[in-house]
Design a protein around this motif. Structure first.
Motif, PDB file in Angstrom:
ATOM      1  N   GLU A  42       0.833  -1.209   0.000  1.00 17.33           N
ATOM      2  CA  GLU A  42       0.000   0.000   0.000  1.00 17.33           C
ATOM      3  C   GLU A  42       0.860   1.249   0.000  1.00 17.33           C
ATOM      4  OE1 GLU A  42      -4.202   1.497   0.895  1.00 17.33           O
ATOM      5  OE2 GLU A  42      -3.275  -0.105  -0.239  1.00 17.33           O
ATOM      6  N   THR A  43       1.906   1.247   0.815  1.00 19.09           N
ATOM      7  CA  THR A  43       2.802   2.404   0.903  1.00 19.09           C
ATOM      8  C   THR A  43       3.486   2.678  -0.424  1.00 19.09           C
ATOM      9  OG1 THR A  43       3.204   1.971   3.252  1.00 19.09           O
ATOM     10  CG2 THR A  43       4.798   3.353   2.101  1.00 19.09           C
ATOM     11  N   LEU A  44       4.037   1.646  -1.038  1.00 14.58           N
ATOM     12  CA  LEU A  44       4.747   1.826  -2.306  1.00 14.58           C
ATOM     13  C   LEU A  44       3.810   2.315  -3.405  1.00 14.58           C
ATOM     14  CD1 LEU A  44       7.069  -1.312  -2.265  1.00 14.58           C
ATOM     15  CD2 LEU A  44       7.789   1.089  -2.224  1.00 14.58           C
ATOM     16  N   SER A  45       2.609   1.772  -3.447  1.00 15.14           N
ATOM     17  CA  SER A  45       1.655   2.201  -4.462  1.00 15.14           C
ATOM     18  C   SER A  45       1.306   3.677  -4.293  1.00 15.14           C
ATOM     19  CB  SER A  45       0.399   1.338  -4.391  1.00 15.14           C
ATOM     20  OG  SER A  45      -0.513   1.678  -5.410  1.00 15.14           O
ATOM     21  N   LEU A  46       1.059   4.100  -3.055  1.00 11.71           N
ATOM     22  CA  LEU A  46       0.721   5.496  -2.798  1.00 11.71           C
ATOM     23  C   LEU A  46       1.902   6.427  -3.049  1.00 11.71           C
ATOM     24  CD1 LEU A  46      -1.435   5.142   0.438  1.00 11.71           C
ATOM     25  CD2 LEU A  46      -2.234   5.787  -1.833  1.00 11.71           C
ATOM     26  N   LEU A  47       3.104   5.977  -2.701  1.00 11.68           N
ATOM     27  CA  LEU A  47       4.294   6.786  -2.975  1.00 11.68           C
ATOM     28  C   LEU A  47       4.455   7.008  -4.475  1.00 11.68           C
ATOM     29  CD1 LEU A  47       7.055   5.497  -0.512  1.00 11.68           C
ATOM     30  CD2 LEU A  47       6.039   7.775  -0.601  1.00 11.68           C
ATOM     31  N   GLY A  48       4.223   5.949  -5.241  1.00 13.72           N
ATOM     32  CA  GLY A  48       4.306   6.083  -6.693  1.00 13.72           C
ATOM     33  C   GLY A  48       3.311   7.094  -7.220  1.00 13.72           C
ATOM     34  N   ARG A  69      -5.064 -11.333  -6.917  1.00 17.44           N
ATOM     35  CA  ARG A  69      -4.672 -11.314  -8.334  1.00 17.44           C
ATOM     36  C   ARG A  69      -4.903  -9.949  -8.967  1.00 17.44           C
ATOM     37  NH1 ARG A  69      -7.205 -16.941 -10.799  1.00 17.44           N
ATOM     38  NH2 ARG A  69      -5.810 -18.403  -9.712  1.00 17.44           N
ATOM     39  N   ILE A  70      -6.062  -9.353  -8.689  1.00 20.52           N
ATOM     40  CA  ILE A  70      -6.360  -8.044  -9.276  1.00 20.52           C
ATOM     41  C   ILE A  70      -5.429  -6.979  -8.728  1.00 20.52           C
ATOM     42  CG2 ILE A  70      -8.087  -6.199  -9.419  1.00 20.52           C
ATOM     43  CD1 ILE A  70      -8.554  -8.532 -11.323  1.00 20.52           C
ATOM     44  N   SER A  71      -5.100  -7.061  -7.442  1.00 16.35           N
ATOM     45  CA  SER A  71      -4.177  -6.095  -6.858  1.00 16.35           C
ATOM     46  C   SER A  71      -2.817  -6.154  -7.548  1.00 16.35           C
ATOM     47  CB  SER A  71      -4.021  -6.366  -5.353  1.00 16.35           C
ATOM     48  OG  SER A  71      -3.192  -5.404  -4.754  1.00 16.35           O
ATOM     49  N   VAL A  72      -2.317  -7.362  -7.749  1.00 13.03           N
ATOM     50  CA  VAL A  72      -1.027  -7.537  -8.435  1.00 13.03           C
ATOM     51  C   VAL A  72      -1.123  -7.055  -9.883  1.00 13.03           C
ATOM     52  CG1 VAL A  72       0.633  -9.238  -9.290  1.00 13.03           C
ATOM     53  CG2 VAL A  72      -0.283  -9.451  -6.973  1.00 13.03           C
ATOM     54  N   GLY A  73      -2.160  -7.505 -10.590  1.00 10.86           N
ATOM     55  CA  GLY A  73      -2.307  -7.141 -11.996  1.00 10.86           C
ATOM     56  C   GLY A  73      -2.493  -5.650 -12.195  1.00 10.86           C
ATOM     57  N   ALA A  74      -3.266  -5.011 -11.322  1.00 14.37           N
ATOM     58  CA  ALA A  74      -3.512  -3.577 -11.455  1.00 14.37           C
ATOM     59  C   ALA A  74      -2.240  -2.776 -11.237  1.00 14.37           C
ATOM     60  CB  ALA A  74      -4.587  -3.135 -10.460  1.00 14.37           C
ATOM     61  N   ASP A  75      -1.433  -3.163 -10.250  1.00 16.05           N
ATOM     62  CA  ASP A  75      -0.178  -2.440 -10.012  1.00 16.05           C
ATOM     63  C   ASP A  75       0.792  -2.619 -11.183  1.00 16.05           C
ATOM     64  OD1 ASP A  75      -0.502  -1.054  -7.593  1.00 16.05           O
ATOM     65  OD2 ASP A  75      -0.177  -2.868  -6.426  1.00 16.05           O
ATOM     66  N   LEU A  76       0.852  -3.824 -11.741  1.00 15.57           N
ATOM     67  CA  LEU A  76       1.726  -4.042 -12.902  1.00 15.57           C
ATOM     68  C   LEU A  76       1.246  -3.235 -14.111  1.00 15.57           C
ATOM     69  CD1 LEU A  76       2.413  -7.887 -12.689  1.00 15.57           C
ATOM     70  CD2 LEU A  76       4.007  -6.021 -12.194  1.00 15.57           C
ATOM     71  N   ALA A  77      -0.071  -3.216 -14.332  1.00 15.08           N
ATOM     72  CA  ALA A  77      -0.616  -2.451 -15.451  1.00 15.08           C
ATOM     73  C   ALA A  77      -0.390  -0.958 -15.256  1.00 15.08           C
ATOM     74  CB  ALA A  77      -2.103  -2.752 -15.607  1.00 15.08           C
ATOM     75  N   SER A  78      -0.545  -0.472 -14.020  1.00 16.07           N
ATOM     76  CA  SER A  78      -0.289   0.941 -13.738  1.00 16.07           C
ATOM     77  C   SER A  78       1.171   1.283 -14.002  1.00 16.07           C
ATOM     78  CB  SER A  78      -0.648   1.261 -12.282  1.00 16.07           C
ATOM     79  OG  SER A  78      -2.029   1.136 -12.061  1.00 16.07           O
ATOM     80  N   ALA A  79       2.066   0.376 -13.593  1.00 14.00           N
ATOM     81  CA  ALA A  79       3.491   0.590 -13.857  1.00 14.00           C
ATOM     82  C   ALA A  79       3.756   0.696 -15.354  1.00 14.00           C
ATOM     83  CB  ALA A  79       4.309  -0.552 -13.250  1.00 14.00           C
ATOM     84  N   ALA A  80       3.106  -0.169 -16.135  1.00 14.39           N
ATOM     85  CA  ALA A  80       3.288  -0.144 -17.590  1.00 14.39           C
ATOM     86  C   ALA A  80       2.766   1.160 -18.193  1.00 14.39           C
ATOM     87  CB  ALA A  80       2.581  -1.342 -18.217  1.00 14.39           C
ATOM     88  N   CYS A  81       1.615   1.631 -17.711  1.00 11.05           N
ATOM     89  CA  CYS A  81       1.043   2.873 -18.249  1.00 11.05           C
ATOM     90  C   CYS A  81       1.945   4.067 -17.964  1.00 11.05           C
ATOM     91  CB  CYS A  81      -0.343   3.114 -17.656  1.00 11.05           C
ATOM     92  SG  CYS A  81      -1.601   1.963 -18.225  1.00 11.05           S
ATOM     93  N   VAL A  82       2.489   4.109 -16.746  1.00  8.45           N
ATOM     94  CA  VAL A  82       3.375   5.223 -16.393  1.00  8.45           C
ATOM     95  C   VAL A  82       4.682   5.131 -17.174  1.00  8.45           C
ATOM     96  CG1 VAL A  82       4.727   6.241 -14.526  1.00  8.45           C
ATOM     97  CG2 VAL A  82       2.375   5.539 -14.108  1.00  8.45           C
ATOM     98  N   THR A 100       8.196   6.116 -10.425  1.00  7.29           N
ATOM     99  CA  THR A 100       6.804   5.749 -10.153  1.00  7.29           C
ATOM    100  C   THR A 100       6.501   4.342 -10.647  1.00  7.29           C
ATOM    101  OG1 THR A 100       6.005   8.018 -10.227  1.00  7.29           O
ATOM    102  CG2 THR A 100       4.410   6.316 -10.705  1.00  7.29           C
ATOM    103  N   ALA A 101       6.950   4.039 -11.864  1.00  5.51           N
ATOM    104  CA  ALA A 101       6.722   2.698 -12.415  1.00  5.51           C
ATOM    105  C   ALA A 101       7.380   1.631 -11.541  1.00  5.51           C
ATOM    106  CB  ALA A 101       7.258   2.628 -13.844  1.00  5.51           C
ATOM    107  N   ALA A 102       8.576   1.939 -11.032  1.00  8.22           N
ATOM    108  CA  ALA A 102       9.290   0.965 -10.193  1.00  8.22           C
ATOM    109  C   ALA A 102       8.563   0.732  -8.872  1.00  8.22           C
ATOM    110  CB  ALA A 102      10.713   1.459  -9.927  1.00  8.22           C
ATOM    111  N   THR A 103       8.019   1.798  -8.263  1.00  4.83           N
ATOM    112  CA  THR A 103       7.304   1.616  -6.995  1.00  4.83           C
ATOM    113  C   THR A 103       6.028   0.803  -7.196  1.00  4.83           C
ATOM    114  OG1 THR A 103       6.170   3.743  -7.259  1.00  4.83           O
ATOM    115  CG2 THR A 103       8.220   3.740  -5.989  1.00  4.83           C
ATOM    116  N   SER A 104       5.321   1.032  -8.309  1.00  5.22           N
ATOM    117  CA  SER A 104       4.114   0.251  -8.581  1.00  5.22           C
ATOM    118  C   SER A 104       4.462  -1.219  -8.800  1.00  5.22           C
ATOM    119  CB  SER A 104       3.390   0.801  -9.815  1.00  5.22           C
ATOM    120  OG  SER A 104       2.880   2.096  -9.566  1.00  5.22           O
TER     121      SER A 104
END
Length: 401
Positions: free
Chosen positions: A8-14, A65-78, A166-170
């Motif tokens: 949660e922390t890493l996602s918000l920091l990103g 699964r969705i939490s992992v997939g969403a963070d990876l997809a967000s990283a890709a978008c950024v 940002t991509a790395a933190t996600s």
């Protein structure tokens, strides 16, 4: 617990770093100060759709699964932004397209992490009150430290390169969530049905639980009041009185620090006191704090009022997460949380629009009085709702499919 809170922390920091880097990159590439507003408006509707549809997907595929997939997809978008910048050159069309893609993944990811909280609490043997309070305190701390970290990153790197951080933190957030036990947040097998029937389940759950209706209404009402208060009324006051943006910062910071304190108090002793007592005390005290703040006293009194408001309202958010988690069936958790998040996303623009219109027409002091009256009426209304009498029931809803 550490993996969950760390993700949660890493996602918000990103998100915080991106919040600093993206406007800067947008302005330098387009040269148009209004472009940020265009991008924000363009992503508004997709965010609402993602909040509702994401809840359906979470319940069908699984929270982890969705939490992992969403963070990876967000990283890709950024990460796509600096790549596109080098290959094609960024224009407002790219910002809108990638902004929409990011919003589609960010909101379900946020919802998925929220719905994982009861699973993590059960697996670690921690009370929901304690974990929810700790999580909310961590969120508040990250929201304070994140912009400062984002500004620091921008002093070392240009805005396009900063997005790789940002991509790395996600991606790191996705890794930590993936390291959680695979049995956490798994989807409950159910008969496949049309997505409209899935959403009907969420509506049925909400209708069947007066406490959930009360909590959803309270959360939306708090955003309707706090958004114009912090985003419009206070800045307008400082501008009208010859103040500066530097003065506004400590006022907002005091509220955030106070809220962290309130979160930690709830984490420490939340399970020892009645839920109804917590909510009643927070609501009554918040009416007084908002009245004090909206009266726009002298500067240091304003800082004090903001801190008090943060402290007394701090327990409300983790308490609402606890009560919602206890009353939503596991197989419908994503859909119900998704609908609630959609309500919150809708409340922000409504509150800021109404606040801006009132300030323009009536001035800051009259608008401050109206905000206080509205919150007082809403607080009294919540305290009189039938759901208040059922808050002490610790229960998990039945199967509403």
């Amino acid at each position: 617990m550490v993996l969950f809170l760390g993700a949660e922390t890493l996602s918000l920091l990103g998100n915080s770093i991106a919040g600093m880097a993206l406007p800067w990159l947008l302005l330098t590439r387009t040269g148009d100060a209004a472009a940020a507003g265009v991008v924000t408006a363009a992503t508004g509707i997709p965010m609402l759709v993602a909040a509702i549809a994401g809840g359906v997907v979470i319940d069908r595929i699984g929270r982890r699964r969705i939490s992992v997939g969403a963070d990876l997809a967000s990283a890709a978008c950024v990460a796509a932004l600096p790549v596109v910048d080098v290959v094609f050159g960024l224009d407002i069309g790219w910002f809108i397209a990638l902004g929409i893609a990011g919003a589609i993944f960010d909101i379900p990811g946020m919802t998925a992490r929220e719905t994982l909280l009861p699973d993590v609490a059960k697996a670690t043997g921690m009370t929901l009150e304690r974990l929810s309070g700790l999580r909310q305190a961590m969120v508040g701390t990250t929201l304070i430290a994140g912009p400062a970290l984002g500004a620091l990153v921008l002093t070392w790197l240009d805005s396009a390169t900063a997005l790789w951080v940002t991509a790395a933190t996600s991606a790191a957030a996705a890794l930590l969530t993936w390291l959680l036990p695979a049995t956490l947040g798994t989807a409950t097998p159910s008969e496949k049905q049309h997505w409209t029937k899935d959403l009907k389940v969420a509506a049925t759950v909400l209708r069947s639980e007066p406490v959930l209706i009360m909590l959803t209404a309270l959360a939306a009402a708090s955003v309707l009041v706090m958004a114009p208060l912090q985003m419009l009324l206070l800045p307008a006051h400082f501008i009208a009185t010859g103040g500066s943006a530097g003065q506004l910062g400590p006022v907002i910071m005091a509220s955030a620090l106070g809220m962290i304190g309130g979160n930690l108090v709830y984490a420490a002793v939340g399970a020892r006191l009645s839920r109804r007592g917590w909510l009643t005390a927070s609501l009554v005290a918040s009416v007084g704090a908002i009245a004090w703040l909206a009266a726009l006293p002298g500067y240091w009194w304003l800082v004090a009022a903001s801190a008090v408001l943060g402290v007394v309202s701090g327990p409300m958010q983790p308490l609402m997460v606890v009560l919602t988690s206890e009353r939503v069936p596991e197989d419908a958790r994503g859909r119900v949380f998704g609908v609630q998040n959609a309500a919150l996303l809708s409340a922000t623009p409504v509150g800021t629009f109404a606040g801006g219109w009132l300030i323009s027409g009536l001035g800051v002091h009259t608008t401050g009085t109206l905000i206080t009256v509205v919150w007082a009426v809403l607080a009294v209304g919540v305290l009189l709702l039938p759901g208040m009498r059922r808050m002490e029931e610790v229960r998990v809803g039945a199967d509403h499919r």
